[in-house]
Design a protein around this motif. Structure first.
Motif, PDB file in Angstrom:
ATOM      1  N   ILE A   1       0.957  -1.136   0.004  1.00  0.00           N
ATOM      2  CA  ILE A   1      -0.072   0.001  -0.083  1.00  0.00           C
ATOM      3  C   ILE A   1       0.808   1.333   0.053  1.00  0.00           C
ATOM      4  O   ILE A   1       0.600   2.309  -0.774  1.00  0.00           O
ATOM      5  CB  ILE A   1      -0.767   0.172   1.263  1.00  0.00           C
ATOM      6  N   CYS A   2       1.886   1.358   0.887  1.00  0.00           N
ATOM      7  CA  CYS A   2       2.632   2.361   1.115  1.00  0.00           C
ATOM      8  C   CYS A   2       3.946   2.273   1.573  1.00  0.00           C
ATOM      9  O   CYS A   2       4.306   0.973   2.200  1.00  0.00           O
ATOM     10  CB  CYS A   2       1.922   3.721   1.792  1.00  0.00           C
ATOM     11  N   THR A   3       4.812   3.040   1.539  1.00  0.00           N
ATOM     12  CA  THR A   3       6.213   2.714   2.127  1.00  0.00           C
ATOM     13  C   THR A   3       6.735   4.187   2.921  1.00  0.00           C
ATOM     14  O   THR A   3       6.281   5.244   2.862  1.00  0.00           O
ATOM     15  CB  THR A   3       7.410   2.346   0.942  1.00  0.00           C
ATOM     16  N   ALA A   4       7.841   3.998   3.564  1.00  0.00           N
ATOM     17  CA  ALA A   4       8.506   5.040   4.309  1.00  0.00           C
ATOM     18  C   ALA A   4       9.960   4.513   4.569  1.00  0.00           C
ATOM     19  O   ALA A   4      10.246   3.498   4.738  1.00  0.00           O
ATOM     20  CB  ALA A   4       7.740   5.457   5.808  1.00  0.00           C
ATOM     21  N   PHE A   5      10.869   5.455   4.634  1.00  0.00           N
ATOM     22  CA  PHE A   5      12.106   5.333   4.617  1.00  0.00           C
ATOM     23  C   PHE A   5      12.809   6.063   5.801  1.00  0.00           C
ATOM     24  O   PHE A   5      12.417   7.005   6.144  1.00  0.00           O
ATOM     25  CB  PHE A   5      12.672   5.808   3.324  1.00  0.00           C
ATOM     26  N   GLY A   6      13.993   5.604   6.340  1.00  0.00           N
ATOM     27  CA  GLY A   6      14.588   6.142   7.466  1.00  0.00           C
ATOM     28  C   GLY A   6      16.099   5.602   7.557  1.00  0.00           C
ATOM     29  O   GLY A   6      16.362   4.544   6.696  1.00  0.00           O
ATOM     30  N   LYS A   7      16.871   6.081   8.318  1.00  0.00           N
ATOM     31  CA  LYS A   7      18.177   5.705   8.341  1.00  0.00           C
ATOM     32  C   LYS A   7      18.309   4.498   9.493  1.00  0.00           C
ATOM     33  O   LYS A   7      17.465   4.152  10.286  1.00  0.00           O
ATOM     34  CB  LYS A   7      19.134   6.738   8.895  1.00  0.00           C
ATOM     35  N   GLY A   8      19.264   3.784   9.367  1.00  0.00           N
ATOM     36  CA  GLY A   8      19.573   2.698  10.207  1.00  0.00           C
ATOM     37  C   GLY A   8      19.511   2.632  11.555  1.00  0.00           C
ATOM     38  O   GLY A   8      18.923   1.808  12.353  1.00  0.00           O
ATOM     39  N   ARG A   9      19.760   3.697  12.050  1.00  0.00           N
ATOM     40  CA  ARG A   9      19.659   4.031  13.592  1.00  0.00           C
ATOM     41  C   ARG A   9      18.338   4.172  14.236  1.00  0.00           C
ATOM     42  O   ARG A   9      17.728   3.992  15.535  1.00  0.00           O
ATOM     43  CB  ARG A   9      20.504   5.133  14.049  1.00  0.00           C
ATOM     44  N   VAL A  10      17.397   4.730  13.189  1.00  0.00           N
ATOM     45  CA  VAL A  10      15.984   4.727  13.787  1.00  0.00           C
ATOM     46  C   VAL A  10      15.191   3.554  13.882  1.00  0.00           C
ATOM     47  O   VAL A  10      15.173   2.639  13.155  1.00  0.00           O
ATOM     48  CB  VAL A  10      15.216   5.599  12.532  1.00  0.00           C
ATOM     49  N   HIS A  11      14.597   3.552  15.216  1.00  0.00           N
ATOM     50  CA  HIS A  11      13.864   2.460  15.403  1.00  0.00           C
ATOM     51  C   HIS A  11      12.479   2.151  14.657  1.00  0.00           C
ATOM     52  O   HIS A  11      12.023   3.088  14.152  1.00  0.00           O
ATOM     53  CB  HIS A  11      13.453   2.394  16.961  1.00  0.00           C
ATOM     54  N   ASP A  12      12.320   0.774  14.475  1.00  0.00           N
ATOM     55  CA  ASP A  12      11.055   0.595  13.829  1.00  0.00           C
ATOM     56  C   ASP A  12       9.829   1.364  14.146  1.00  0.00           C
ATOM     57  O   ASP A  12       9.139   1.961  13.209  1.00  0.00           O
ATOM     58  CB  ASP A  12      11.008  -0.819  13.834  1.00  0.00           C
ATOM     59  N   PHE A  13       9.400   1.498  15.448  1.00  0.00           N
ATOM     60  CA  PHE A  13       8.344   1.802  16.031  1.00  0.00           C
ATOM     61  C   PHE A  13       8.435   3.557  15.973  1.00  0.00           C
ATOM     62  O   PHE A  13       7.725   4.289  15.637  1.00  0.00           O
ATOM     63  CB  PHE A  13       8.114   1.636  17.405  1.00  0.00           C
ATOM     64  N   ARG A  14       9.819   3.864  15.669  1.00  0.00           N
ATOM     65  CA  ARG A  14       9.732   5.690  15.627  1.00  0.00           C
ATOM     66  C   ARG A  14       9.650   5.714  14.238  1.00  0.00           C
ATOM     67  O   ARG A  14       8.880   6.763  14.172  1.00  0.00           O
ATOM     68  CB  ARG A  14      11.106   6.029  16.095  1.00  0.00           C
ATOM     69  N   LEU A  15       9.967   5.113  13.407  1.00  0.00           N
ATOM     70  CA  LEU A  15       9.648   5.333  12.003  1.00  0.00           C
ATOM     71  C   LEU A  15       8.071   5.192  11.880  1.00  0.00           C
ATOM     72  O   LEU A  15       7.601   6.018  10.899  1.00  0.00           O
ATOM     73  CB  LEU A  15      10.311   4.275  11.098  1.00  0.00           C
ATOM     74  N   PHE A  16       7.674   4.444  12.352  1.00  0.00           N
ATOM     75  CA  PHE A  16       5.878   4.226  12.463  1.00  0.00           C
ATOM     76  C   PHE A  16       5.374   5.514  12.689  1.00  0.00           C
ATOM     77  O   PHE A  16       4.290   6.098  12.272  1.00  0.00           O
ATOM     78  CB  PHE A  16       5.343   3.012  13.075  1.00  0.00           C
ATOM     79  N   LYS A  17       5.823   5.912  13.861  1.00  0.00           N
ATOM     80  CA  LYS A  17       5.124   7.226  14.548  1.00  0.00           C
ATOM     81  C   LYS A  17       5.702   8.505  13.617  1.00  0.00           C
ATOM     82  O   LYS A  17       4.774   9.508  13.419  1.00  0.00           O
ATOM     83  CB  LYS A  17       5.692   7.279  15.990  1.00  0.00           C
ATOM     84  N   ILE A  18       6.734   8.455  13.079  1.00  0.00           N
ATOM     85  CA  ILE A  18       6.879   9.528  12.343  1.00  0.00           C
ATOM     86  C   ILE A  18       6.057   9.568  11.017  1.00  0.00           C
ATOM     87  O   ILE A  18       5.520  10.568  10.641  1.00  0.00           O
ATOM     88  CB  ILE A  18       8.558   9.463  11.944  1.00  0.00           C
ATOM     89  N   GLU A  19       5.801   8.414  10.227  1.00  0.00           N
ATOM     90  CA  GLU A  19       5.237   8.281   9.162  1.00  0.00           C
ATOM     91  C   GLU A  19       3.783   8.644   9.372  1.00  0.00           C
ATOM     92  O   GLU A  19       3.043   9.305   8.508  1.00  0.00           O
ATOM     93  CB  GLU A  19       5.265   6.740   8.741  1.00  0.00           C
ATOM     94  N   GLN A  20       3.111   8.408  10.658  1.00  0.00           N
ATOM     95  CA  GLN A  20       1.744   8.792  11.014  1.00  0.00           C
ATOM     96  C   GLN A  20       0.544   8.288   9.962  1.00  0.00           C
ATOM     97  O   GLN A  20      -0.053   8.928   9.050  1.00  0.00           O
ATOM     98  CB  GLN A  20       1.476  10.267  11.183  1.00  0.00           C
ATOM     99  N   LEU A  21       0.547   6.863   9.819  1.00  0.00           N
ATOM    100  CA  LEU A  21      -0.499   6.345   8.978  1.00  0.00           C
ATOM    101  C   LEU A  21      -1.885   6.760   9.175  1.00  0.00           C
ATOM    102  O   LEU A  21      -2.285   6.447  10.569  1.00  0.00           O
ATOM    103  CB  LEU A  21      -0.188   4.795   8.862  1.00  0.00           C
ATOM    104  N   PRO A  22      -2.606   7.106   8.563  1.00  0.00           N
ATOM    105  CA  PRO A  22      -4.047   7.503   8.695  1.00  0.00           C
ATOM    106  C   PRO A  22      -5.004   6.314   8.720  1.00  0.00           C
ATOM    107  O   PRO A  22      -5.743   6.235   7.927  1.00  0.00           O
ATOM    108  CB  PRO A  22      -4.322   8.462   7.543  1.00  0.00           C
ATOM    109  N   MET A  23      -5.042   5.437   9.791  1.00  0.00           N
ATOM    110  CA  MET A  23      -5.671   4.477   9.866  1.00  0.00           C
ATOM    111  C   MET A  23      -7.238   4.605  10.433  1.00  0.00           C
ATOM    112  O   MET A  23      -7.074   5.404  11.724  1.00  0.00           O
ATOM    113  CB  MET A  23      -4.725   3.153  10.511  1.00  0.00           C
ATOM    114  N   LEU A  24      -8.086   3.890  10.040  1.00  0.00           N
ATOM    115  CA  LEU A  24      -9.357   4.006  10.680  1.00  0.00           C
ATOM    116  C   LEU A  24      -9.545   3.065  12.062  1.00  0.00           C
ATOM    117  O   LEU A  24      -8.729   2.083  12.066  1.00  0.00           O
ATOM    118  CB  LEU A  24     -10.392   3.851   9.831  1.00  0.00           C
ATOM    119  N   PRO A  25     -10.034   3.559  13.160  1.00  0.00           N
ATOM    120  CA  PRO A  25     -10.268   2.633  14.288  1.00  0.00           C
ATOM    121  C   PRO A  25     -10.468   1.145  14.019  1.00  0.00           C
ATOM    122  O   PRO A  25     -10.115   0.326  14.693  1.00  0.00           O
ATOM    123  CB  PRO A  25     -11.427   3.307  15.087  1.00  0.00           C
TER     124      PRO A  25
END
Length: 276
Positions: free
Chosen positions: A159-183
């Motif tokens: 569906i979509c992708t997001a990119f980050g540097k190797g030091r960025v934690h997986d969950f932090r990358l998720f929070k930075i991306e802010q996926l607009p998911m419905l409840p």
């Protein structure tokens, strides 16, 4: 081997050799033909046909040999190979035929994607000359670029992708991306996304084993069932890394990594949706 030598291969063998199906290859040739076929026009004319030019680019993605070695195989200079690869990638992206749905579609087409899976894959890079620490992955123990993929659990579509540097934690990358998911959309993730339930209530994560203790039988069963549902994203990562440019040490400019990753992802989506 030129396209004339490969076009008689069976579809399965053709995909093993080029990384794409014959129908996808023909569509890509149709997109590139008005721009790369300069017969009867002023200016330079590449000695290779449009099919061979595309085959050169696919060979670069698939095998990831150096541009110098590919140039010697096709009797081209290293700079000509570099220009051709960049031009083909730009034309394929600009055509609009190979595009990912994007994260906005998560809520616009929520009925189609009721269950999604999120995961991060890492591609090694050469050690940067500056700011090395930002790219160093503590999990992989070398410098990497991270790519987060969001996949439809039922179909395996990216569906979509997001990119980050190797030091960025997986969950932090998720929070930075802010996926607009419905409840009501269920999000499946691995142990690297601890705390996801605070951001998205409809999420499912494996249970971590407590220190100096064991998981209960019901918790182990939960982890196994979740792994069976999440296996679709592991298959997606495997299909992506058939193209060695994403699997081996990335030698190109890092700013172009996202473009290549998205383009290859969109090609896989196209083949997944095609009836063949």
């Amino acid at each position: 081997m030129t396209y004339e030598q490969l076009q008689h291969l069976q579809p399965k063998a053709f995909k093993r050799r080029c990384g794409v199906q014959p129908d996808t290859f023909n569509l890509m040739v149709e997109i590139l033909n008005p721009h790369l076929d300069r017969r009867g026009k002023r200016g330079g004319q590449c000695k290779l046909s449009v099919e061979d030019q595309l085959l050169l680019v696919l060979e670069y993605w698939r095998e990831y040999r150096t541009q110098f070695h590919i140039g010697t195989s096709w009797d081209l200079s290293e700079s000509a190979v570099c220009r051709l690869i960049s031009k083909v990638e730009r034309l394929l992206m600009d055509s609009g035929k190979f595009r990912l749905p994007g994260k906005k579609q998560l809520y616009q087409q929520a009925d189609n994607w009721s269950v999604i899976v999120v995961d991060v894959t890492e591609s090694p890079i050469e050690r940067p000359k500056k700011n090395q620490r930002a790219y160093y992955s503590g999990q992989k123990k070398y410098h990497t670029l991270k790519a987060q993929v969001v996949v439809n659990q039922q179909t395996g579509q990216i569906i979509c992708t997001a990119f980050g540097k190797g030091r960025v934690h997986d969950f932090r990358l998720f929070k930075i991306e802010q996926l607009p998911m419905l409840p009501e959309q269920l999000c499946l993730a691995d142990k690297g996304y601890q705390g996801l339930a605070k951001l998205h209530s409809s999420s499912c994560l494996p249970t971590k084993k407590p220190r100096q203790s064991k998981l209960a039988k019901s918790e182990r069963q939960h982890n196994r069932l979740l792994a069976r549902l999440r296996i679709v994203v592991e298959h997606v990562n495997r299909r992506l890394k058939i193209f060695r440019i994403l699997a081996e040490r990335y030698r190109n400019r890092r700013r172009r990594f996202g473009l290549r990753f998205n383009l290859i992802s969109a090609i896989l989506n196209f083949e997944l949706a095609s009836p063949s």
